[in-house]
Design a protein around this motif. Structure first.
Motif, mmCIF file in Angstrom:
data_model
loop_
_atom_site.group_PDB
_atom_site.id
_atom_site.type_symbol
_atom_site.label_atom_id
_atom_site.label_comp_id
_atom_site.label_asym_id
_atom_site.label_seq_id
_atom_site.Cartn_x
_atom_site.Cartn_y
_atom_site.Cartn_z
ATOM 1 N N ALA A 307 0.828 -1.215 0.000
ATOM 2 C CA ALA A 307 0.000 0.000 0.000
ATOM 3 C C ALA A 307 0.861 1.262 0.000
ATOM 4 N N ASP A 308 2.162 1.097 -0.211
ATOM 5 C CA ASP A 308 3.114 2.216 -0.276
ATOM 6 C C ASP A 308 3.126 3.024 1.018
ATOM 7 N N ARG A 309 3.206 2.304 2.134
ATOM 8 C CA ARG A 309 3.231 2.984 3.439
ATOM 9 C C ARG A 309 4.564 2.817 4.158
ATOM 10 N N LEU A 310 5.513 2.057 3.594
ATOM 11 C CA LEU A 310 6.768 1.789 4.286
ATOM 12 C C LEU A 310 7.949 2.497 3.632
ATOM 13 N N GLY A 311 8.807 3.061 4.477
ATOM 14 C CA GLY A 311 9.990 3.755 3.980
ATOM 15 C C GLY A 311 11.232 2.897 3.968
ATOM 16 N N VAL A 312 11.451 2.114 5.047
ATOM 17 C CA VAL A 312 12.579 1.190 5.152
ATOM 18 C C VAL A 312 12.026 -0.131 5.672
ATOM 19 N N PHE A 313 12.436 -1.216 5.046
ATOM 20 C CA PHE A 313 11.886 -2.524 5.395
ATOM 21 C C PHE A 313 12.878 -3.591 4.980
ATOM 22 N N GLN A 314 12.698 -4.782 5.533
ATOM 23 C CA GLN A 314 13.575 -5.904 5.196
ATOM 24 C C GLN A 314 12.819 -6.902 4.332
ATOM 25 N N ASP A 315 13.504 -7.433 3.339
ATOM 26 C CA ASP A 315 12.995 -8.565 2.562
ATOM 27 C C ASP A 315 14.149 -9.075 1.713
ATOM 28 N N TYR A 316 13.968 -10.237 1.110
ATOM 29 C CA TYR A 316 15.051 -10.748 0.270
ATOM 30 C C TYR A 316 15.285 -9.785 -0.888
ATOM 31 N N TYR A 317 14.214 -9.418 -1.564
ATOM 32 C CA TYR A 317 14.250 -8.350 -2.564
ATOM 33 C C TYR A 317 13.144 -7.369 -2.210
ATOM 34 N N SER A 318 13.319 -6.112 -2.555
ATOM 35 C CA SER A 318 12.349 -5.094 -2.135
ATOM 36 C C SER A 318 10.969 -5.337 -2.720
ATOM 37 N N TYR A 319 10.903 -5.862 -3.935
ATOM 38 C CA TYR A 319 9.595 -6.005 -4.585
ATOM 39 C C TYR A 319 8.746 -7.102 -3.956
ATOM 40 N N PHE A 320 9.350 -7.942 -3.126
ATOM 41 C CA PHE A 320 8.540 -8.914 -2.393
ATOM 42 C C PHE A 320 7.632 -8.209 -1.381
ATOM 43 N N THR A 321 8.053 -7.039 -0.921
ATOM 44 C CA THR A 321 7.242 -6.255 0.010
ATOM 45 C C THR A 321 6.391 -5.220 -0.716
ATOM 46 N N THR A 322 6.955 -4.553 -1.711
ATOM 47 C CA THR A 322 6.226 -3.458 -2.370
ATOM 48 C C THR A 322 5.240 -3.934 -3.422
ATOM 49 N N GLY A 323 5.496 -5.109 -3.993
ATOM 50 C CA GLY A 323 4.650 -5.590 -5.076
ATOM 51 C C GLY A 323 4.983 -4.976 -6.421
ATOM 52 N N ARG A 324 6.073 -4.213 -6.484
ATOM 53 C CA ARG A 324 6.477 -3.603 -7.742
ATOM 54 C C ARG A 324 7.144 -4.632 -8.652
ATOM 55 N N SER A 325 7.459 -4.241 -9.859
ATOM 56 C CA SER A 325 8.162 -5.113 -10.793
ATOM 57 C C SER A 325 9.661 -5.071 -10.502
ATOM 58 N N THR A 326 10.407 -5.999 -11.088
ATOM 59 C CA THR A 326 11.857 -5.990 -10.905
ATOM 60 C C THR A 326 12.470 -4.728 -11.507
ATOM 61 N N THR A 327 11.893 -4.255 -12.586
ATOM 62 C CA THR A 327 12.402 -3.018 -13.196
ATOM 63 C C THR A 327 12.240 -1.840 -12.246
ATOM 64 N N GLU A 328 11.098 -1.747 -11.610
ATOM 65 C CA GLU A 328 10.857 -0.676 -10.643
ATOM 66 C C GLU A 328 11.715 -0.837 -9.400
ATOM 67 N N ALA A 329 11.979 -2.097 -9.006
ATOM 68 C CA ALA A 329 12.735 -2.370 -7.784
ATOM 69 C C ALA A 329 14.188 -1.917 -7.884
ATOM 70 N N ILE A 330 14.679 -1.730 -9.098
ATOM 71 C CA ILE A 330 16.046 -1.225 -9.274
ATOM 72 C C ILE A 330 16.202 0.164 -8.653
ATOM 73 N N ASN A 331 15.087 0.838 -8.465
ATOM 74 C CA ASN A 331 15.128 2.177 -7.873
ATOM 75 C C ASN A 331 15.060 2.161 -6.349
ATOM 76 N N ASP A 332 14.976 0.974 -5.752
ATOM 77 C CA ASP A 332 14.954 0.842 -4.289
ATOM 78 C C ASP A 332 16.357 0.490 -3.806
ATOM 79 N N PRO A 333 17.140 1.452 -3.337
ATOM 80 C CA PRO A 333 18.520 1.138 -2.945
ATOM 81 C C PRO A 333 18.611 0.312 -1.676
ATOM 82 N N MET A 334 19.642 -0.486 -1.592
ATOM 83 C CA MET A 334 19.926 -1.273 -0.406
ATOM 84 C C MET A 334 20.442 -0.354 0.706
ATOM 85 N N TRP A 335 20.008 -0.610 1.913
ATOM 86 C CA TRP A 335 20.510 0.110 3.086
ATOM 87 C C TRP A 335 22.010 -0.123 3.214
ATOM 88 N N GLN A 336 22.751 0.925 3.536
ATOM 89 C CA GLN A 336 24.188 0.773 3.723
ATOM 90 C C GLN A 336 24.523 0.890 5.207
#
Length: 550
Positions: A307-336
């Motif tokens: 529902a696009d309510r989370l700013g930082v979250f854990q998952d194997y890949y971000s799109y498993f939580t956001t429901g976005r496509s892999t192409t869109e997930a490239i814009n979700d940077p990994m926490w450093q």
């Protein structure tokens, strides 16, 4: 999902290797047969089938609920190739540990225990059940009947070192992890890239204070653009998946024992741990950490993500939580990794790349040799591909590229966004740690989106680069994989359970404010009264033994 098996795209080379040997592509010869058990079972030491006459075994494993194991096409096909057939006992993953313990207690055991994992077939279980003769020692059988696994042990001596019990026996085979993602202690934290873009964030936080400031902006500046104050800057389920990353801000890699050089210490009574609790309480009190963290389910957390309510979250890949496509997930940077006032050098927990407790043979097994041969193929790149991606025609097919070379491409109706749903129905290599060589990045074993597409897709390149920059330079294994002697285990059994329960409960109370941080000294004294000195002493001895092992 802990250490889950997720998208490993693959290419080139057909599975015709299955008709060759699993360990060297030599033609099968009658001289390679070995008779085991007074002539009861004749086992081929190379090639397929493994046995001439059909062998029926029983196998116990956890089921993640996507399909019955007897209906999985990979297992059906492999039974035909090997001549080894199974009757499966697969309790739900949530009940598997209880069912396995009951099987040992009643000695109503399967022939093989498969994909149990270190939390169900623990190191203590291996030592106990091995010494009782319920588990078969494997070290003498491995060179002849598991040559692929034996080769891995020779190439990396830490494998044998980490799976050999104090009595010198190997009672269980592990998952061996390779490739970029194998460095992950567990799935990373991810930033919501759309929120970063909305807020004009050009550089990710590098310190605890900068991270706090960004979380404040997530909460107050409406980054999801819906005009509601419904943003949740940081969320988790009981901190089970974010804890290792957030503790690292304060120089800690575990909420248990950790070695600092050669000295072992118990992190939950350290000053760094107090700093961690203080920081997390601040996040919680200011609404930056999800108020539902200690009460919600993983599905509820993911629903907030979709529902696009989370700013930082854990998952194997971000799109498993956001429901976005892999192409869109490239814009979700990994926490450093972040630094703090108590930890000036960035550090993150690192996976030892060995996950124990995934294949054991019990005293009931009529052919340990055939059983080892059956699993050994999965310790090759071709075998791992077969186990995780299946035979041709299911999720992949052969095709020729413009150069006339054979490559593997997704079958009709399959793509990078739905391949996991397909795999979940056809292989046990989904949501479980299996006995295999996992995650190699040989481009001969990558499925392409089309015949002329690159072997490694853009999303995989993105994840690999993020890992190279944000985990590899800072990673450290919190504590080596050790075994305790029976006497050592007995001396801390009650302590271990009591400590874990008390520390976990206290963490939640400190963070939510139920227990004020002014009670820290009282908390430490309570732990000191729970035999923690003996606990640390035992692990120090085990660490020293591990380090000295050859």
């Amino acid at each position: 999902m802990h250490l889950s098996k997720i998208i490993r795209n693959v290419s080139i080379m057909t599975l015709a290797v299955l008709t060759l040997t699993a360990c060297g592509n030599k033609a099968k010869d009658s001289s390679t047969a070995s008779t085991e058990g007074n002539g009861k079972v004749t086992v081929e030491t190379t090639g397929f089938p493994i046995v001439k006459d059909k062998l029926k075994l029983t196998l116990m494993a956890p089921n993640v609920g996507e399909a019955e194991w007897k209906d999985m096409s990979v297992l059906q096909d492999y039974a035909k190739k090997t001549n080894v057939n199974f009757k499966f006992n697969t309790p739900p993953q949530s009940d598997f540990g209880t069912k396995l313990n009951l099987a040992f207690a009643s000695q109503d055991l399967p022939d093989i225990i498969f994909a149990a994992g270190k939390d169900n077939l623990t190191a203590a279980n291996e030592v106990t059940y091995g010494s009782q003769g319920l588990l078969v020692p494997l070290e003498k059988l491995i060179p002849k009947y598991a040559p692929n696994f034996n080769k891995l042990m020779k190439e990396d001596p830490s494998i044998k070192k980490s799976i050999t019990a104090p009595d010198g026996h190997i009672y269980s085979l592990p998952m061996i992890q390779r490739g970029a993602n194998s460095a992950w202690y567990l799935g990373p934290l991810w930033y919501n890239g759309e929120w970063l873009q909305k807020l004009g964030v050009k550089e990710l936080p590098k310190t605890a204070d900068e991270f706090y400031d960004l979380l404040k902006r997530f909460k107050t500046e409406d980054p999801n653009g819906n005009g509601k104050a419904d943003e949740i800057p940081l969320s988790d389920v009981k901190l089970d998946t974010t804890r290792p990353w957030l503790m690292s801000i304060f120089g800690l890699l575990s909420n248990d024992v950790q070695n600092d050089g050669d000295k072992v210490f118990y992190t939950p009574i350290s000053n760094q741990y107090k700093a961690y609790l203080t920081y997390m309480h601040k996040l919680y009190a200011e609404g930056l950490l999800d108020k539902d963290t200690f009460s919600q389910s993983n599905d509820q957390k993911k629903a907030k993500g979709s529902a696009d309510r989370l700013g930082v979250f854990q998952d194997y890949y971000s799109y498993f939580t956001t429901g976005r496509s892999t192409t869109e997930a490239i814009n979700d940077p990994m926490w450093q990794p972040l630094t703090s006032s108590v930890s000036k050098k960035a550090v993150v927990p690192l996976n030892p790349r060995i996950s124990r407790g995934n294949f054991s043979i019990t005293k009931e097994n009529p052919s340990p040799a055939a059983s080892l041969r059956w699993v050994d193929y999965f310790y090759t790149e071709a075998g791992d591909f077969y186990l995780t991606k299946g035979p041709a025609g299911k999720i992949w097919v052969n095709a020729k590229n413009k150069e006339g070379k054979n490559v593997k491409v997704y079958a009709s109706g399959v793509n990078a966004d739905n391949v996991e749903d397909k795999r979940a129905k056809m292989t046990p290599a989904y949501g479980l740690t299996l006995p295999e060589l996992s995650g190699t990045e040989n481009t001969n074993y990558m499925i392409r989106s089309s015949a002329d597409a690159p072997a490694i897709d853009d999303f995989t390149k993105f994840v690999n680069q993020e890992t190279k920059e944000k985990i590899d330079p800072y990673g450290k294994v919190p504590f080596p994989l050790i075994y305790l002697k029976k006497s050592e285990q007995n001396s801390i059994d009650a302590t271990a359970n009591d400590l874990k329960t008390y520390v976990t409960q206290s963490e939640a109370k400190f963070i939510t404010g139920v227990t004020p941080l002014s009670d820290w000294d009282k908390y430490v004294k309570t732990i000191e009264g729970m035999n923690v000195k003996q606990y640390v002493k035992v692990y120090q001895a085990a660490y020293d033994r591990w380090k000295a092992a050859k």
